[in-house]
Design an enzyme around this catalytic site. Structure first.
Site, short mmCIF file in Angstrom:
data_model
loop_
_atom_site.label_atom_id
_atom_site.label_comp_id
_atom_site.label_asym_id
_atom_site.label_seq_id
_atom_site.Cartn_x
_atom_site.Cartn_y
_atom_site.Cartn_z
CD GLU A 248 -1.50 -8.20 -30.68
OE1 GLU A 248 -1.07 -7.85 -31.79
OE2 GLU A 248 -1.12 -9.23 -30.09
CG HIS B 104 5.31 -10.58 -26.89
ND1 HIS B 104 5.29 -11.69 -27.71
CD2 HIS B 104 4.08 -10.02 -26.98
CE1 HIS B 104 4.10 -11.79 -28.28
NE2 HIS B 104 3.35 -10.79 -27.85
#
Length: 459
Positions: free
Chosen positions: A239, A250
């Site tokens: 990102e 995550h």
């Protein structure tokens, strides 16, 4: 990662997830070549393609041209309730380059931020396909994944992202037979933010729209959120914009694409009570104490193309062992650049993501350790055992202007506090109205995707 559950990109006449498959526009997936490599250093080219996410597509009545969704409002006649809407409405094919600014050639994919045709489109999200009806599934334990990226044209506030999520290979068709569109039309998205902007939501036994409880966005005339969200494990490999970059696993307590509502979605004050870890365990070199590592003219120079290598190391160096470490290497101008090291008081000089790193980071920054609570690296490893889908996107952030990636965040805490400073962008940067106007032509280019044995995809 601090993006909210809704990714606010909606700018077409009607953009939604659909149960039915439309026939008004032929769906032609742009071709994209990738390579699979072995330990001997031999790489084989694979002919693959990409598909646009269903949430960007025209959603209209099955038998005609009437929009089921316009701006951020549902048609009351076609969509009086969730089930009826899914029965009445169909997704259609996409004009990838003309409408969405998506172009592919050879091994290169280009995603333009804003495209103006008959309608204005902002951002996009695409998936890698194995064939016309199936996503490419990646099982990357004891493997590495490598790609080139040119993000030199992405300013503060934008995010050119490449990541994996635990979607169904067929887009949900097998589990939800009333889904007639499937992976061919980009259905089945989920991530750890449990996004509630998904307009057609697959329930456990059927496909329904997300009409009931739909709330139009106050900040985006083309967006909104519904009662239900869609959750699954997410591995953010990249990102980034020209000012900052993060790699972030995550975890989740669920092991497949799963519908959420209420507390399970983790919205607002319930952020840490949901079924997925929204914060993740990020390695952003700037945030981890090396502010001279990545950026324009720095060690990893974001004004030039960068080769990004991510290695998923297991405890016994086999594809069946437990995921124990995520390593990052860069290559630029023929030089192999090892990842930066942590320079944060109270933390060792980590240069990779391990459960120990994540626990130390959360303690040093005073952050809630939902990553560990929801399974840590084991959750990521389990998802790769099943297989994860490759996602590539470009987007802006209507929630917090991408400050969580490239500026000081949260903004009400001194930037000198550990973990607050994430990049050199101003806290006044990144407002969507500003970046959509000033940086409409911004483009991210992903190319030269390779995956295979550790050490086989770069030199």
């Amino acid at each position: 990662m601090f993006r909210t559950a809704a990714l606010y990109f909606f700018t077409l006449l009607a953009v939604a997830r659909g149960q039915q498959a439309g026939t008004l526009t032929t769906e032609t997936h742009p071709s994209l070549s990738v390579q699979q490599c072995t330990g001997s250093g031999s790489c084989t080219s694979l002919s693959r393609s990409i598909v646009l996410d269903s949430n960007w597509r025209w959603l209209h009545d099955v038998d005609g041209y009437t929009n089921c969704y316009t701006g951020n409002t549902w048609d009351a006649t076609l969509c009086p309730d969730d089930v009826t809407c899914a029965q009445n409405c169909a997704l259609d094919g996409a004009d990838y380059e003309g409408t969405y600014g998506i172009s592919a050639s050879g091994n290169q994919l280009s995603l333009q931020f804003v495209t103006q045709s008959s309608q204005k489109n902002v951002g996009s999200r695409v998936y890698l396909m194995e064939d016309e009806t199936t996503y490419q599934m990646f099982k990357l334990k004891n493997q590495e994944f490598t790609f080139d990226v040119d993000m030199s044209q992405l300013p503060c506030g934008l995010n050119g992202a490449l990541y994996f999520v635990q979607m169904d290979a067929d887009g949900g068709v097998s589990r939800f037979p009333t889904n007639k569109a499937g992976a061919k039309f980009g259905t089945g998205y989920c991530d750890t933010q449990c996004p509630q902007d998904i307009n057609i939501d697959r329930l456990r036994t059927s496909v329904q729209a997300n009409v009931e409880g739909w709330e139009p966005s106050a900040s985006d005339s083309n967006a909104g959120t519904g009662t239900y969200g869609t959750c699954c494990v997410e591995m953010d490999v990249w990102e980034a914009n020209s000012m900052a970059a993060a790699v972030t696993p995550h975890s989740c307590t669920v092991t497949e694409q799963t519908r959420c509502s209420g507390t399970d979605c983790g919205e607002g004050d319930d952020r840490y009570d949901g079924i997925c870890d929204k914060d993740g365990c990020d390695f952003n070199s700037f945030r981890m104490g090396d502010q001279s590592f990545l950026g324009p003219g720095l060690t990893v120079d974001t004004t030039q193309k960068i080769t990004v290598v991510t290695q998923f190391v297991t405890s016994d160096n086999t594809t069946t062992g437990a995921l124990s470490e995520i390593r990052r290497v860069y290559v630029q101008n023929g030089q192999v650049i090892q990842n930066s090291k942590v320079n944060i008081p109270g933390m060792d000089a980590y240069d990779s993501i391990t459960d120990d790193f994540c626990n130390a980071q959360k303690e040093a920054f005073g952050d809630t350790n939902s990553f560990e609570q929801m399974g840590g690296l084991q959750s990521i490893g389990d998802a790769f055992n099943t297989g994860m889908v490759l996602v590539m996107s470009v987007w802006d952030d209507h929630a917090v202007n991408m400050l969580w990636l490239d500026s000081d965040y949260p903004t009400d805490v001194a930037a000198t506090n550990p973990g607050v400073a994430r990049g050199n962008c101003s806290t006044s940067s990144g407002a969507p109205d500003d970046v959509e106007s000033a940086s409409a032509s911004a483009t991210v280019v992903f190319s030269n995707i390779k995956f295979g044995d550790i050490g086989s995809t770069f030199s």
